[in-house]
Design an enzyme around this catalytic site. Structure first.
Site, PDB file in Angstrom:
ATOM      1  N   HIS A 206       0.841  -1.198   0.000  1.00 12.99           N
ATOM      2  CA  HIS A 206       0.000   0.000   0.000  1.00 12.99           C
ATOM      3  C   HIS A 206       0.874   1.245   0.000  1.00 12.99           C
ATOM      4  O   HIS A 206       2.072   1.173   0.266  1.00 12.99           O
ATOM      5  CB  HIS A 206      -0.889   0.029   1.251  1.00 12.99           C
ATOM      6  N   ASP A 208       0.836   5.216   1.870  1.00 15.01           N
ATOM      7  CA  ASP A 208       0.194   5.913   2.985  1.00 15.01           C
ATOM      8  C   ASP A 208      -0.462   7.179   2.443  1.00 15.01           C
ATOM      9  O   ASP A 208       0.164   7.925   1.679  1.00 15.01           O
ATOM     10  CB  ASP A 208       1.229   6.269   4.064  1.00 15.01           C
ATOM     11  N   ARG A 273       7.889  -8.772  15.298  1.00 15.52           N
ATOM     12  CA  ARG A 273       8.262  -7.412  14.892  1.00 15.52           C
ATOM     13  C   ARG A 273       7.307  -6.430  15.563  1.00 15.52           C
ATOM     14  O   ARG A 273       6.095  -6.650  15.594  1.00 15.52           O
ATOM     15  CB  ARG A 273       8.153  -7.285  13.368  1.00 15.52           C
TER      16      ARG A 273
HETATM   17  C1  LIG Z   1      -7.568  -0.751   3.907  1.00 15.26           C
HETATM   18  C2  LIG Z   1      -7.370   0.382   4.525  1.00 15.26           C
HETATM   19  C3  LIG Z   1      -6.596   0.519   5.812  1.00 15.26           C
HETATM   20  C4  LIG Z   1      -6.276   1.995   5.820  1.00 15.26           C
HETATM   21  C5  LIG Z   1      -7.589   2.559   5.320  1.00 15.26           C
HETATM   22  C6  LIG Z   1      -7.795   1.728   4.062  1.00 15.26           C
HETATM   23  O1  LIG Z   1      -9.123   1.723   3.593  1.00 15.26           O
HETATM   24  C7  LIG Z   1      -6.846   2.271   2.970  1.00 15.26           C
HETATM   25  C8  LIG Z   1      -5.616   3.000   3.593  1.00 15.26           C
HETATM   26  C9  LIG Z   1      -5.098   2.272   4.831  1.00 15.26           C
HETATM   27  C10 LIG Z   1      -4.064   3.091   5.620  1.00 15.26           C
HETATM   28  C11 LIG Z   1      -2.593   2.816   5.242  1.00 15.26           C
HETATM   29  C12 LIG Z   1      -1.685   3.729   6.080  1.00 15.26           C
HETATM   30  C13 LIG Z   1      -2.080   3.752   7.560  1.00 15.26           C
HETATM   31  O2  LIG Z   1      -1.686   2.545   8.185  1.00 15.26           O
HETATM   32  C14 LIG Z   1      -3.613   3.927   7.735  1.00 15.26           C
HETATM   33  C15 LIG Z   1      -3.983   4.156   9.197  1.00 15.26           C
HETATM   34  C16 LIG Z   1      -4.095   5.020   6.844  1.00 15.26           C
HETATM   35  O3  LIG Z   1      -4.272   6.196   7.112  1.00 15.26           O
HETATM   36  O4  LIG Z   1      -4.374   4.511   5.595  1.00 15.26           O
HETATM   37  C17 LIG Z   1      -4.291   2.738   7.072  1.00 15.26           C
HETATM   38  C18 LIG Z   1      -5.822   2.629   7.153  1.00 15.26           C
HETATM   39  C19 LIG Z   1      -6.284   1.804   8.373  1.00 15.26           C
HETATM   40  O5  LIG Z   1      -5.607   0.850   8.794  1.00 15.26           O
HETATM   41  O6  LIG Z   1      -7.373   2.117   8.864  1.00 15.26           O
HETATM   42  O1  LIG Z   2       4.634  -2.041  10.456  1.00 21.67           O
HETATM   43  C1  LIG Z   2       5.371  -1.585   9.593  1.00 21.67           C
HETATM   44  O2  LIG Z   2       6.586  -1.728   9.605  1.00 21.67           O
HETATM   45  C2  LIG Z   2       4.754  -0.797   8.451  1.00 21.67           C
HETATM   46  C3  LIG Z   2       3.262  -0.721   8.564  1.00 21.67           C
HETATM   47  C4  LIG Z   2       2.657   0.257   7.622  1.00 21.67           C
HETATM   48  O3  LIG Z   2       3.138   0.459   6.535  1.00 21.67           O
HETATM   49  C5  LIG Z   2       1.456   0.984   8.035  1.00 21.67           C
HETATM   50  O4  LIG Z   2       0.969   0.767   9.167  1.00 21.67           O
HETATM   51  O5  LIG Z   2       0.974   1.820   7.237  1.00 21.67           O
HETATM   52 FE   LIG Z   3       2.218   2.136   5.528  1.00 20.60          FE
END
Ligand SMILES: C=C1C[C@]23C[C@@]1(O)CC[C@H]2[C@@]12CC[C@H](O)[C@@](C)(C(=O)O1)[C@H]2[C@@H]3C(=O)O
Ligand SMILES: O=C(O)CCC(=O)C(=O)O
Ligand SMILES: [Fe+2]
Length: 331
Positions: A206, A208, A273
């Site tokens: 993914h 961020d 981890r």
């Molecule tokens: C599948 C998902 C988890 C996420 C929200 C989403 O719909 C798409 C973006 C995902 C993400 C990735 C980065 C961060 O870990 C996070 C908190 C964010 O802002 O976007 C996660 C979201 C989540 O885990 O709620």
């Molecule tokens: O846990 C990690 O090292 C990365 C996790 C991550 O990419 C996320 O939480 O968006």
């Molecule tokens: Fe991430």
């Protein structure tokens, strides 16, 4: 009565043929924050990788160790206790389920908003004796990491010759900044071999969505980033350093000059981890658009949108989706 057996790891996503990916681990840029020429190196790293490692930071070791031990304490409590702090909707304790759209990974986590006290009500019952401990540890750590993020963003602005140099950092400093903090725990998965799945996914690929993400982990590797040439490389763990990701919003603000980096985490069969990530985001009402000084006479690659609109759309997507594509202009 429901009998809980060993988790069915064959239901978890795996990475196939990853042995074919070369690991150019030495290529990951290392930025020494104490060196004056770092600003140009940061710009290069953001252009080439959207990712770099930071050394000689001034986040106090005491804050890091305190949060480490609070996190270990939390994740060591019983599942029934931890579940009381769930579900992650999006904030709270989550186990194997990531987000609301069907993604799963070999991970448990705590997701918190950095500017909301309500987080801790969920945790009070679990952290029982003294929820203040984890609250204080998170606050100290996040304040210090946020300060470092702002220094990095200001160096970045200087490197890009943008004035004033706080164009990015002011968004994180805003009291309405919509930033998030996450603690991830990837338990070892000894059954990996049994299922002939050497590369079980802890956290699927993914990008961020925010501006910048600052990651620190213990000494267990697993993090991988995707290079421009389409190869995944493993990032060697280093518990004394931080790793910085360019997020989608910074990609837009630089009109695509910086790319938000695709990354993922693979599970270890022996070691657990622990990672902690600060996701620096703007206020919800902020317009996310390319900075005029970076346009160089070109059109914006993106439609106009606010962080609220982007976030709303992002949270409807699956982890691996390209979330920005919906906001790209068809030129
Ligand atoms: C599948 C998902 C988890 C996420 C929200 C989403 O719909 C798409 C973006 C995902 C993400 C990735 C980065 C961060 O870990 C996070 C908190 C964010 O802002 O976007 C996660 C979201 C989540 O885990 O709620
Ligand atoms: O846990 C990690 O090292 C990365 C996790 C991550 O990419 C996320 O939480 O968006
Ligand atoms: Fe991430």
């Amino acid at each position: 009565m429901v009998v809980l057996t060993k988790p069915a790891i064959n239901h978890f996503p795996i990475v196939k043929n990853s042995f074919k990916s070369p690991s150019y681990i030495n290529d990951i840029p290392v930025i020494d924050l104490s060196k004056p020429n770092s600003k140009n190196l940061i710009v290069n790293a953001c252009e080439e990788f959207g990712f770099f490692k930071v050394i000689n930071h001034d986040v106090p070791m005491e804050f890091i160790s305190k949060l480490d031990s609070e996190a270990v304490k939390f994740f060591s409590s019983s599942l029934s206790e931890k579940l009381k702090a769930g579900p992650a909707d999006p904030f709270g304790y989550g186990n194997k389920k990531i987000g609301q759209n069907g993604d799963i990974g070999w991970v448990e986590y705590i997701l918190l908003s950095t500017n909301s006290e309500f987080n801790y009500q969920k945790f009070a019952s679990v952290l029982g004796v003294n929820p203040e401990n984890i609250r204080a540890a998170v606050n100290d750590y996040v304040s210090s990491v946020k300060k470092m993020s702002c220094e990095i963003l200001e160096m970045l602005a200087e490197g890009l010759k943008i004035h004033p140099t706080n164009v990015f950092s002011k968004l994180l400093m805003d009291e309405k900044s919509d930033s998030v903090f996450r603690l991830n725990h990837y338990p070892p998965c000894p059954d990996i071999q049994e299922f002939n799945a050497q590369n079980l996914i802890g956290f699927g690929e993914h990008t961020d969505p925010q501006i910048i993400s600052i990651l620190r982990s213990n000494n267990t590797s697993g993090l991988q980033i995707l290079l421009k040439n389409g190869h995944w490389i493993s990032v060697p763990s280093d518990q004394n350093s931080f790793f910085v990701n360019v997020g989608d919003s910074l990609q837009v603000m630089t009109n695509g000059r910086f790319k938000s980096v695709k990354h993922r985490v693979l599970t270890n069969s022996v070691k657990s981890r622990l990672s902690m990530i600060y996701f620096g985001g703007p206020p919800l009402s902020e317009k996310i658009a390319p900075l005029p000084s970076l346009m160089e006479g070109k059109d914006s690659l993106y439609k106009e949108f606010t962080w609220f609109e982007y976030k709303k759309s992002a949270y409807k997507t699956r982890l691996a989706d390209n979330r920005l594509v919906l906001f790209e202009k068809s030129l």
